[in-house]
Design a protein around this motif. Sequence first.
Motif, PDB file in Angstrom:
ATOM      1  N   ALA A  64       0.821  -1.213   0.000  1.00 11.79           N
ATOM      2  CA  ALA A  64       0.000   0.000   0.000  1.00 11.79           C
ATOM      3  C   ALA A  64       0.855   1.264   0.000  1.00 11.79           C
ATOM      4  N   GLY A  65       2.179   1.089   0.082  1.00 15.34           N
ATOM      5  CA  GLY A  65       3.068   2.237  -0.015  1.00 15.34           C
ATOM      6  C   GLY A  65       3.797   2.629   1.247  1.00 15.34           C
ATOM      7  N   PHE A  66       3.595   1.895   2.350  1.00 10.60           N
ATOM      8  CA  PHE A  66       4.259   2.232   3.609  1.00 10.60           C
ATOM      9  C   PHE A  66       5.662   1.625   3.677  1.00 10.60           C
ATOM     10  N   ASP A  67       6.561   2.345   4.349  1.00  6.28           N
ATOM     11  CA  ASP A  67       7.880   1.810   4.674  1.00  6.28           C
ATOM     12  C   ASP A  67       7.751   1.020   5.970  1.00  6.28           C
ATOM     13  N   ILE A  68       8.055  -0.276   5.927  1.00  8.66           N
ATOM     14  CA  ILE A  68       7.884  -1.161   7.074  1.00  8.66           C
ATOM     15  C   ILE A  68       9.254  -1.622   7.580  1.00  8.66           C
ATOM     16  N   TYR A  69       9.424  -1.557   8.893  1.00 12.31           N
ATOM     17  CA  TYR A  69      10.624  -2.091   9.539  1.00 12.31           C
ATOM     18  C   TYR A  69      10.193  -3.117  10.582  1.00 12.31           C
ATOM     19  N   VAL A  70      10.608  -4.356  10.403  1.00  6.24           N
ATOM     20  CA  VAL A  70      10.232  -5.427  11.331  1.00  6.24           C
ATOM     21  C   VAL A  70      11.468  -5.805  12.141  1.00  6.24           C
ATOM     22  N   MET A  71      11.351  -5.723  13.449  1.00  3.56           N
ATOM     23  CA  MET A  71      12.491  -5.880  14.356  1.00  3.56           C
ATOM     24  C   MET A  71      12.586  -7.295  14.919  1.00  3.56           C
ATOM     25  N   ASP A  72      13.796  -7.827  14.945  1.00  7.07           N
ATOM     26  CA  ASP A  72      14.103  -9.029  15.724  1.00  7.07           C
ATOM     27  C   ASP A  72      14.854  -8.572  16.967  1.00  7.07           C
ATOM     28  N   THR A  73      14.305  -8.804  18.160  1.00  6.65           N
ATOM     29  CA  THR A  73      15.037  -8.415  19.362  1.00  6.65           C
ATOM     30  C   THR A  73      16.300  -9.258  19.492  1.00  6.65           C
ATOM     31  N   ALA A  74      17.196  -8.830  20.355  1.00  5.76           N
ATOM     32  CA  ALA A  74      18.495  -9.484  20.505  1.00  5.76           C
ATOM     33  C   ALA A  74      18.333 -10.988  20.712  1.00  5.76           C
ATOM     34  N   GLY A  75      19.067 -11.759  19.932  1.00  7.62           N
ATOM     35  CA  GLY A  75      19.070 -13.209  20.073  1.00  7.62           C
ATOM     36  C   GLY A  75      18.037 -13.937  19.255  1.00  7.62           C
ATOM     37  N   ARG A  76      17.095 -13.208  18.665  1.00  7.32           N
ATOM     38  CA  ARG A  76      15.991 -13.854  17.958  1.00  7.32           C
ATOM     39  C   ARG A  76      16.029 -13.538  16.462  1.00  7.32           C
ATOM     40  N   GLY A  77      15.363 -14.372  15.691  1.00 11.41           N
ATOM     41  CA  GLY A  77      15.323 -14.154  14.252  1.00 11.41           C
ATOM     42  C   GLY A  77      16.720 -14.152  13.660  1.00 11.41           C
ATOM     43  N   LEU A  78      17.043 -13.087  12.924  1.00  5.46           N
ATOM     44  CA  LEU A  78      18.363 -12.960  12.309  1.00  5.46           C
ATOM     45  C   LEU A  78      19.308 -12.071  13.111  1.00  5.46           C
ATOM     46  N   SER A  79      18.867 -11.647  14.303  1.00  9.04           N
ATOM     47  CA  SER A  79      19.769 -10.899  15.178  1.00  9.04           C
ATOM     48  C   SER A  79      20.842 -11.837  15.726  1.00  9.04           C
ATOM     49  N   GLU A  80      22.012 -11.283  15.985  1.00  9.13           N
ATOM     50  CA  GLU A  80      23.150 -12.093  16.444  1.00  9.13           C
ATOM     51  C   GLU A  80      23.800 -11.454  17.671  1.00  9.13           C
ATOM     52  N   PRO A  81      24.378 -12.276  18.579  1.00 15.82           N
ATOM     53  CA  PRO A  81      24.379 -13.750  18.539  1.00 15.82           C
ATOM     54  C   PRO A  81      23.026 -14.323  18.944  1.00 15.82           C
TER      55      PRO A  81
END
Length: 304
Positions: A64-81
């Motif tokens: 729909a045209g919005f800029d979206i930022y999806v967060m992974d908190t520390a340790g989760r998803g693609l966040s490291e370590p």
Amino acid sequence: MTTDIQQDSLFIPYRNGQLHLRHIRHTTPTALGVPILMLHGAMSNGRVFYSDSGRGLGCFLAKAGFDIYVMDTAGRGLSEPKIHRDFTLGQGEVIREQLPLVQQFILQRHPLVNKVHWCAHSWGGVLMASSLARYTHLQSSVASLLTFGCKRTIKVRSLKKWLMVDFFWNRFAPFCIARQGYFDASRFRVGMDNESSASLLQTIDWVRGDWIDHDDNFHYAQAAAKAVWPPAWFIAGKNDHILGNPSDVRDMIDECGFSQVKYTLLAKEKGNLLDYDHAGMLTDRQAEQDHFVQIKQWYLSLSG
């Protein structure tokens, strides 16, 4: 694979690792302005909001045209370590460090705006509300707060609640932590991601106790009463009996003391396509033809 949106992984240096942000946007630049930050709940990660194939609320709003930022908190998803035995970070670091850091990062990427919409699933809404209540600079730079199945306390009583919360989360999970150092959710095929020892134990304490920071005793409930809240929308699902029971969602609204708040129950009797459950509010295919449309309109009205 959808071609009208583009997805990129961005990484922000944080402590001895990095935080992952999934940036999702339309391939044709738009002028909708205010970006949206999305935060997952416990035993979860940012994937609850998006997929590589273009499904999920994040992708829907990007189309729909919005800029979206999806967060992974520390340790989760693609966040490291990743979360491991000696991982010490808990929910306090998300509230006091990670959310303010990500907010600053997004604002720097969008110099023509001075606010960001905040959106959260489940416990992520508690963390966002805590950060907002604590910091006045966030109260002035967050355009809105939208949550799905968000509750700080669980007061509903049932056998299912006893099994899921009192036994599994409050007793079995801490037992596993004592042996392994963290809760390995993948091992038991529950949730989307693992949970650190600190986060899990702090969550248990908040669900049945006071809204006070475990690290410095900051009193969030008192701060919430004085906070200048942005417009808020709390969404609950009729079939979300335990983790975001509608009555517990309403208790969260009352505890925060919003001056401008909207509450919606997703149910067939209210005109929705389904009686949604805790995850289904974001993951069911019908959502894109259902409440996602109203959410898009709400964001457009705020942007206007």
